[in-house]
Design a protein around this motif. Sequence first.
Motif, short mmCIF file in Angstrom:
data_model
loop_
_atom_site.label_atom_id
_atom_site.label_comp_id
_atom_site.label_asym_id
_atom_site.label_seq_id
_atom_site.Cartn_x
_atom_site.Cartn_y
_atom_site.Cartn_z
N ILE A 23 0.84 -1.20 0.00
CA ILE A 23 0.00 0.00 0.00
C ILE A 23 0.88 1.25 0.00
O ILE A 23 0.58 2.22 -0.70
N PHE A 24 1.95 1.22 0.76
CA PHE A 24 2.87 2.36 0.80
C PHE A 24 3.45 2.64 -0.58
O PHE A 24 3.53 3.80 -1.01
N MET A 25 3.83 1.62 -1.30
CA MET A 25 4.40 1.80 -2.65
C MET A 25 3.36 2.39 -3.61
O MET A 25 3.69 3.24 -4.44
N ILE A 26 2.12 1.96 -3.51
CA ILE A 26 1.07 2.50 -4.37
C ILE A 26 0.86 3.98 -4.07
O ILE A 26 0.74 4.80 -4.98
N VAL A 27 0.84 4.35 -2.79
CA VAL A 27 0.67 5.76 -2.41
C VAL A 27 1.84 6.59 -2.93
O VAL A 27 1.64 7.69 -3.46
N VAL A 28 3.04 6.09 -2.80
CA VAL A 28 4.22 6.81 -3.29
C VAL A 28 4.15 6.99 -4.81
O VAL A 28 4.42 8.08 -5.33
N LEU A 29 3.78 5.95 -5.54
CA LEU A 29 3.67 6.05 -6.99
C LEU A 29 2.59 7.04 -7.41
O LEU A 29 2.78 7.82 -8.35
N LEU A 30 1.47 7.05 -6.71
CA LEU A 30 0.41 8.02 -7.02
C LEU A 30 0.88 9.45 -6.75
O LEU A 30 0.58 10.37 -7.52
N ALA A 31 1.62 9.66 -5.67
CA ALA A 31 2.14 10.99 -5.36
C ALA A 31 3.13 11.44 -6.43
O ALA A 31 3.10 12.59 -6.88
#
Length: 111
Positions: A23-31
């Motif tokens: 989930i952290f990686m998805i949030v980082v990629l979206l940012a």
Amino acid sequence: MSTLFILLQASAPAAGGFDWSGIFMIVVLLAIFYFMMVRPQQKKQKEIKNFREALKVGDNVITAGGIYGTIRTLKDTYVILEVDKGISIRVDKGSIYAAPEDAAADESKKA
């Protein structure tokens, strides 16, 4: 088939736990996507909108089709451009951009 089962077991979180790294990686990629692509595009669209709202008679502009002209009449949705002496065309405001020489002059004023 057994290789796929082993890979799925290896990537599954521990029993009773939750894997937050995905989930952290998805949030980082979206940012990253937002700050690298969406935000600059929104800024550019805002600049173009402000330019079109500030148009006045006598401005040199270029159309989306590459036609250079000088604004002679300004209406709500369209402008009348004089492209040569005695030759005028009606163009939608949405296809008007700043002429390169005007844009360069504006940049030199800012600096």
